[in-house]
Design a protein around this motif. Structure first.
Motif, PDB file in Angstrom:
ATOM      1  N   TYR A   1       0.814  -1.232   0.000  1.00 21.65           N
ATOM      2  CA  TYR A   1       0.000   0.000   0.000  1.00 21.65           C
ATOM      3  C   TYR A   1       0.839   1.271   0.000  1.00 21.65           C
ATOM      4  CZ  TYR A   1      -3.495  -3.345   1.633  1.00 21.65           C
ATOM      5  OH  TYR A   1      -4.328  -4.416   1.758  1.00 21.65           O
TER       6      TYR A   1
ATOM      7  N   TYR B   1       0.395   5.739   0.440  1.00 17.64           N
ATOM      8  CA  TYR B   1      -0.506   6.770   0.993  1.00 17.64           C
ATOM      9  C   TYR B   1       0.118   8.138   0.706  1.00 17.64           C
ATOM     10  CZ  TYR B   1      -3.377   9.353   4.253  1.00 17.64           C
ATOM     11  OH  TYR B   1      -4.250  10.265   4.787  1.00 17.64           O
TER      12      TYR B   1
ATOM     13  N   GLN C   1      -2.074  -1.378   8.052  1.00 18.23           N
ATOM     14  CA  GLN C   1      -3.457  -1.801   7.866  1.00 18.23           C
ATOM     15  C   GLN C   1      -3.668  -3.072   8.672  1.00 18.23           C
ATOM     16  OE1 GLN C   1      -4.616  -4.115   4.506  1.00 18.23           O
ATOM     17  NE2 GLN C   1      -6.329  -2.788   4.109  1.00 18.23           N
TER      18      GLN C   1
ATOM     19  N   CYS D   1      -7.230   1.330   9.285  1.00 17.84           N
ATOM     20  CA  CYS D   1      -6.163   1.996   8.534  1.00 17.84           C
ATOM     21  C   CYS D   1      -5.487   2.942   9.499  1.00 17.84           C
ATOM     22  CB  CYS D   1      -6.746   2.880   7.434  1.00 17.84           C
ATOM     23  SG  CYS D   1      -7.257   1.984   6.001  1.00 17.84           S
TER      24      CYS D   1
ATOM     25  N   THR E   1     -10.515  -0.931   1.998  1.00 18.96           N
ATOM     26  CA  THR E   1      -9.453   0.010   2.393  1.00 18.96           C
ATOM     27  C   THR E   1      -8.537   0.351   1.226  1.00 18.96           C
ATOM     28  OG1 THR E   1      -8.059  -1.824   2.975  1.00 18.96           O
ATOM     29  CG2 THR E   1      -9.304  -0.846   4.746  1.00 18.96           C
TER      30      THR E   1
END
Length: 447
Positions: free
Chosen positions: A224, A226, A318, A335, A408
């Motif tokens: 992931y 961000y 997560q 999250c 998510t």
């Protein structure tokens, strides 16, 4: 405003901003309006912290221990980007990445028997994981190798599995995987929210696990990403793209009426003026009579002064709580991001818990997640209705997006974007269409 546009877009949520960016790049004349004074609609990031307290009608203002209000950018809808997923491709193709900075999320964890464990997704991790016994590990490793080598265009890789007819339940049986392993494979690797997928053909699940592994392979710690300063940066990036290609933006613009003639849309009325259009894109809040309720999501923003226990003090992670582990039908997600992403004051963490509502007491449904986060400095609870359009828009030429679900990551949002694109243009979505033109109108030549 009294002029003719190809497309009018109402609402500046991520779905709307990406579509308006794509339409502008494709040479359409776009007018983009939002009744709010800020970008992002449902998917905005709230700053300063005082604003978040106001939004959730908390009686007091943030205590001094929360640091400076303007150091906070709190997402209302928590999602991460899969490093190899569709949204990252959209960002790269349109070069919206030039407006954003990303950080890798430090870890992905799964809940089992009241504890959390790192999600194993490579052969080495699988062999070192405490989630499984020794023999189970070998079988899981074989399964991962099978998935990694699987190619739907090469029957030699099928090993007796038919991607279009063999169910995922049968694939798990073939590798003799136990219930716990099935739980984290389906929910923490393939990222399904429920167990319905078990009886569907296995191709989609295999592709989802591949996406997870390939995303993980890009940066190593988790699959992931961000953005620094929060998810509110994403819609703004695509809005800038639309503006470069001549799109017109109006925030704080009330929408009085969507004008319909002979069953299809011809324009939008605002403050006495009508802007005409051939097609309209909007979020469900602009057309309550053309959407239906499809469930509810609870999201609870929790401010913490500490990292989550058993995550190696990660500053972002997560956690997936598979539904089987807590006797539910759908998973609970956590999250967590922090000051490391410029979304909170120094030393502060934001954990957002979300799930699909199943009972009349949504807050008690997510109790297992709260227990992982204790102590919690402040909670902000939001229960939102999920809406989806009642028709496909071909008749009216009004194309509504669906509400953001409890997942998510942005894969379901991207599927919605591709689906709306196809209904609007009649052709399949092609990432190539999003590439900036060789010589941008505004002289931003490709480097």
């Amino acid at each position: 405003m009294d002029e003719e546009y190809d497309v009018i877009v109402l609402g500046t949520g991520l779905t709307e901003c990406i579509l308006s960016g794509i339409m502008s790049v494709n040479g359409k004349k776009v007018l983009h309006m939002d009744r709010n004074p800020y970008y992002g609609g449902e998917s905005s990031s709230i700053t300063p912290l005082e604003e978040l307290y106001k939004r959730f009608s908390l009686p007091n203002s943030p205590p001094d221990s929360m640091g400076r209000g303007r150091d906070w950018n709190v997402d209302l809808i928590p999602k991460f980007l899969m490093a190899n997923g569709q949204l990252v491709k959209m960002l790269l193709y349109t070069e919206v990445t030039r407006y954003l900075d990303f950080k890798v999320v430090e870890g992905s964890f799964v809940y089992k028997g009241g504890k959390i464990y790192k999600v194993p997704s490579t052969e080495t991790e699988a062999l070192a994981s405490n989630l499984m016994g020794m023999f189970e590990k070998r079988r899981f490793r074989k399964f991962l190798v099978f998935v990694a080598n699987f190619d739907e265009n090469d029957p030699k890789t099928f090993e007796g599995v038919d991607p279009k007819t063999t169910t995922m339940r049968d694939v798990y049986k073939k590798f003799d995987l136990g219930q716990d392993v099935i739980d984290f494979t389906g929910h923490a690797l393939a990222l399904y929210r429920t167990d319905e997928y078990l009886d569907f053909p296995c191709l989609d699940t295999i592709n989802r696990i591949k996406l997870y592994s390939e995303s993980l392979a890009r940066y190593g710690r988790s699959p992931y990403l961000y953005p620094l300063y929060g998810l509110g940066e994403l819609p703004q990036g695509f809005a800038r793209l639309s503006a470069i290609y001549g799109g017109t933006y109006m925030l704080n613009k009330p929408v009085d009426e969507i004008v319909i003639e002979g069953g299809h849309v011809i324009g939008v009325k605002s403050e006495g003026e009508v802007a005409r259009c051939k097609q309209l894109i909007c979020d469900p809040s602009y057309i309550p009579d053309r959407v239906r309720k499809a469930g509810q999501v609870i999201r609870v923003i929790c401010i913490l002064s500490h990292p989550i226990k058993n995550t190696n003090d990660a500053n972002s992670c997560q956690i997936i709580i598979p539904q089987n582990q807590v006797n539910r039908n759908s998973d609970i997600y956590v999250c967590m991001i922090s000051y490391a992403h410029n979304v909170a004051a120094q030393g502060k963490y934001i954990a957002i818990v979300s799930t699909t509502v199943e009972t009349n007491e949504p807050e008690s449904e997510i109790q297992p997640a709260f227990e992982l986060l204790e102590p919690i400095d402040q909670k902000f609870v939001a229960i939102s209705d999920l809406y989806e359009p009642t028709d496909d828009g071909t008749e009216s030429q009004i194309f509504a997006s669906s509400s953001y679900d409890a997942t998510t990551h942005f894969e379901t949002t991207c599927n919605d974007i591709k689906d709306i694109y196809k209904r609007m243009t009649g052709s399949d979505f092609d990432f190539e269409n999003m590439k900036r033109k060789q010589n941008d109108v505004f002289g931003e030549d490709e480097q």
